[in-house]
Design a protein around this motif. Structure first.
Motif, PDB file in Angstrom:
ATOM      1  N   LEU A 176      -3.661  -2.516   9.310  1.00 20.42           N
ATOM      2  CA  LEU A 176      -3.876  -1.470  10.310  1.00 20.42           C
ATOM      3  C   LEU A 176      -5.009  -0.577   9.822  1.00 20.42           C
ATOM      4  O   LEU A 176      -4.901   0.057   8.772  1.00 20.42           O
TER       5      LEU A 176
ATOM      6  N   HIS B 213       0.187   1.761   1.621  1.00 18.26           N
ATOM      7  CA  HIS B 213      -0.893   2.611   2.087  1.00 18.26           C
ATOM      8  C   HIS B 213      -2.109   2.392   1.204  1.00 18.26           C
ATOM      9  O   HIS B 213      -2.124   2.750   0.033  1.00 18.26           O
TER      10      HIS B 213
ATOM     11  N   LEU C 196       3.140   0.821  15.574  1.00 20.12           N
ATOM     12  CA  LEU C 196       1.792   0.835  15.025  1.00 20.12           C
ATOM     13  C   LEU C 196       0.956   1.875  15.751  1.00 20.12           C
ATOM     14  O   LEU C 196       0.798   1.817  16.970  1.00 20.12           O
TER      15      LEU C 196
ATOM     16  N   VAL D  79       5.438  -1.605   3.972  1.00 23.40           N
ATOM     17  CA  VAL D  79       4.085  -1.080   4.137  1.00 23.40           C
ATOM     18  C   VAL D  79       3.525  -0.613   2.807  1.00 23.40           C
ATOM     19  O   VAL D  79       4.242  -0.084   1.961  1.00 23.40           O
TER      20      VAL D  79
ATOM     21  N   ASN E 226      -1.763  -0.475   5.433  1.00 28.36           N
ATOM     22  CA  ASN E 226      -2.318   0.597   6.256  1.00 28.36           C
ATOM     23  C   ASN E 226      -3.530   1.204   5.571  1.00 28.36           C
ATOM     24  O   ASN E 226      -3.432   1.741   4.464  1.00 28.36           O
TER      25      ASN E 226
ATOM     26  N   ALA F  70       1.318   5.045   8.001  1.00 32.61           N
ATOM     27  CA  ALA F  70       2.133   4.383   6.983  1.00 32.61           C
ATOM     28  C   ALA F  70       3.508   5.046   6.878  1.00 32.61           C
ATOM     29  O   ALA F  70       4.527   4.372   6.720  1.00 32.61           O
TER      30      ALA F  70
END
Length: 555
Positions: free
Chosen positions: A122, A534, A185, A532, A515, A522
């Motif tokens: 992302l 970051h 998201l 996830v 992310n 995140a």
């Protein structure tokens, strides 16, 4: 006048700096303050908005540029804003430390090591760097969602083409919303789980449709964003076609809803052709486009976001129930109604769905009699001469239902129950009796599916919920209204078009996210129990692209 200063080596995301700019602009000592990272795009923006200072020539993409519009030419204002900036950055750091511990990485490779099954990156970093990071993610066989804007259309086409060849998807750029495998998201909503999959070029369009779906007591499987340019002539709907394939192969998605602004004509035709190959109903909304006919094969066209949601929610229970019942391919439908207007509407709807013609004469209450399909109004004068109306005495319908046990060509029975004052005290009992007699004559090899609708309220003497409970206990399907009942009847007699040849996309069953950019994205994923990492992205080599390329090769 413009006063300015640079804070060296302190990379921050754009949203945090926008909020800081707004806060500092509210101070009495200044007219307005702009706080931006020193990227080339931001420097151009500072020039265009009248905040440029020659001191910014020395700023790198890792430096914060602060421009102050003020009537005060003393250093006091600069010192005040500098201190306020330091305090704001300190508060951000403290807030990040005070929250739930977030898994972090400084490089994409490190993030992948920390989350080996990551399958989506992302991206919400500065647009001028987003394409490069997306390229790296695709090279690593990861799907991509680009929240960032200011990505060139040439890069978008290149990235989406590359993803398509790898059976991956690029959502975006400028993709504000997605909900994949339970993961919220970017901008997303908490929506119940259901059987409706949503594809949308517009983030707010997706959010409005899924919100309306929730208000109508239905839910979604996935919501796949495309970005605003995907259906343009240049891009050609590359990600739209991938998204349709993804939902076509998703066993949990039984209804697909597709939302976009008016696409290029050639792209619209390409997308519609792809929709027709999917053995699932598709609700299509091309905002602003003229609708020549409301339905084309498996595609239902909507004019508004609200209508798209309502159509999806009409189809949702139909598909859910049909998937639990046997397919009665090429069998016929018989409707035995006690209400004349209900019989007329049922005949009209069935004729529309099967491309038949209703009867104009209604002889003996026959509203439709074509290709073996029949809809009969048993309240017609032909059946009530010297006899009570079937709403009072339903025995005539009970007998006709029982006779269907000998007609194996009929696969679906449609009936209405009309309750209230004056009506039979327990009309469900008569329908159940006739249905059980018919089923007993047929045996297991020749099933008859009965579909009922109930007209009346909970406060009526017969009590609507008790009538429904009795019918369902006898394995009679109860639908909310006639359109649902007719759609289900049609679905049951339509031969199954299997989609087993479509390979499922792993992203829709399990998602792990790297992310890069806004930390809050995140944190939202972590709070939703989504794996996830970051990635604390910052421009490599201070934004020097030549040096960054050399470092990349060395790595």
């Amino acid at each position: 006048m413009i006063q300015s200063f640079i804070k060296k080596g302190s990379f921050q995301d754009s949203v945090s700096l926008m909020l800081i700019s707004k806060k500092l602009s509210n101070l009495d000592e200044v007219d307005e303050v702009s706080v931006m990272m020193g990227t080339p795009a931001n420097k151009s923006l500072l020039t265009a908005t009248g905040f440029w200072s020659d001191s910014f020539n020395d700023a790198t993409p890792n430096d914060i540029c602060v421009a102050i519009k003020t009537k005060d030419d003393s250093n006091d204002v600069v010192e005040l804003i500098s201190q306020q900036l330091e305090d704001a950055l300190k508060n951000i750091a403290q807030a990040q430390q005070g929250g739930a511990k977030l898994l972090k990485a400084r490089r994409l490779a490190s993030a992948t090591k920390k989350l080996p099954d990551a399958n989506l990156v992302l991206i919400s970093i500065a647009g001028e760097y987003a394409a490069e990071l997306a390229d790296q993610a695709l090279d690593d066989n990861k799907n991509v969602m680009i929240f960032s804007d200011n990505v060139s259309i040439e890069d978008e086409i290149r990235l989406k083409t590359k993803a398509s060849k790898k059976d991956l998807i690029v959502m975006g750029p400028d993709c504000g919303t997605a909900f994949i495998a339970g993961a919220p998201l970017a901008f997303s909503n908490v929506i119940p789980k259901g059987n409706i999959g949503v594809i949308g070029a517009s983030g707010t369009g997706i959010q409005e449709v899924v919100s309306q779906i929730a208000l109508l007591n239905q839910g979604i499987t996935q919501a796949i964003g495309l970005g605003g340019r995907d259906l343009s002539l240049e891009v050609g709907g590359i990600s739209a076609l991938t998204a349709l394939n993804m939902l076509a192969a998703d066993a949990d998605t039984q209804v697909i809803t597709f939302i976009s602004k008016p696409p290029a004509d050639s792209v619209r035709e390409k997308v519609i052709s792809a929709m027709k190959l999917i053995p699932k109903p598709v609700v299509a909304l091309f905002l602003g486009s003229k609708i020549d006919k409301p339905q084309d094969d498996n595609i239902y066209f909507a004019r508004t976001l609200d209508e798209a949601a309502r159509l999806a929610c009409l189809l949702s229970p139909v598909e859910a129930i049909a998937n639990k019942l046997p397919n009665l391919a090429n069998k016929t439908i018989t409707g035995l109604y006690t209400g004349g207007t209900l019989a007329s509407e049922a005949a009209m709807l069935l004729a529309q769905e099967l491309n038949l013609t209703t009867s104009h004469h209604h002889d003996k209450g026959i509203m439709l009699d074509q290709q073996g399909h029949k809809i009969i109004d048993l309240g017609d004068d032909f059946y009530t001469v010297g006899k009570p109306h079937p709403m009072i005495d339903p025995s005539i319908r009970e007998d006709k239902i029982a006779q269907l046990g000998e007609n194996h060509d009929v696969g679906v029975l449609l009936v209405d129950l009309v309750i209230g004052y004056g009506a039979n005290a327990n009309p469900a009992e008569s329908v159940i009796s006739g249905y059980q007699k018919a089923c007993a004559k047929r045996g297991d090899n020749h099933p008859l599916i009965a579909i009922a609708t109930v007209t009346g309220s909970e406060q009526d003497p017969q009590c609507r919920s008790k009538q429904i409970e009795a019918l369902e206990s006898a394995n009679i399907v109860v639908m909310n209204n006639l359109p649902e009942a007719i759609l289900l009847a049609k679905k049951l007699i339509t031969p199954v078009n299997s989609n087993n040849f479509i390979k499922p996309y792993p992203l829709l069953s399990h998602i792990s996210v790297i992310n890069a950019g806004l930390r809050s994205f995140a944190e939202d994923l972590q709070s939703s129990n989504i794996p996830v990492v970051h990635y604390q992205w910052a421009p490599i080599a201070g934004g020097n692209k030549k040096l960054a390329a050399i470092l990349q090769k060395l790595n």
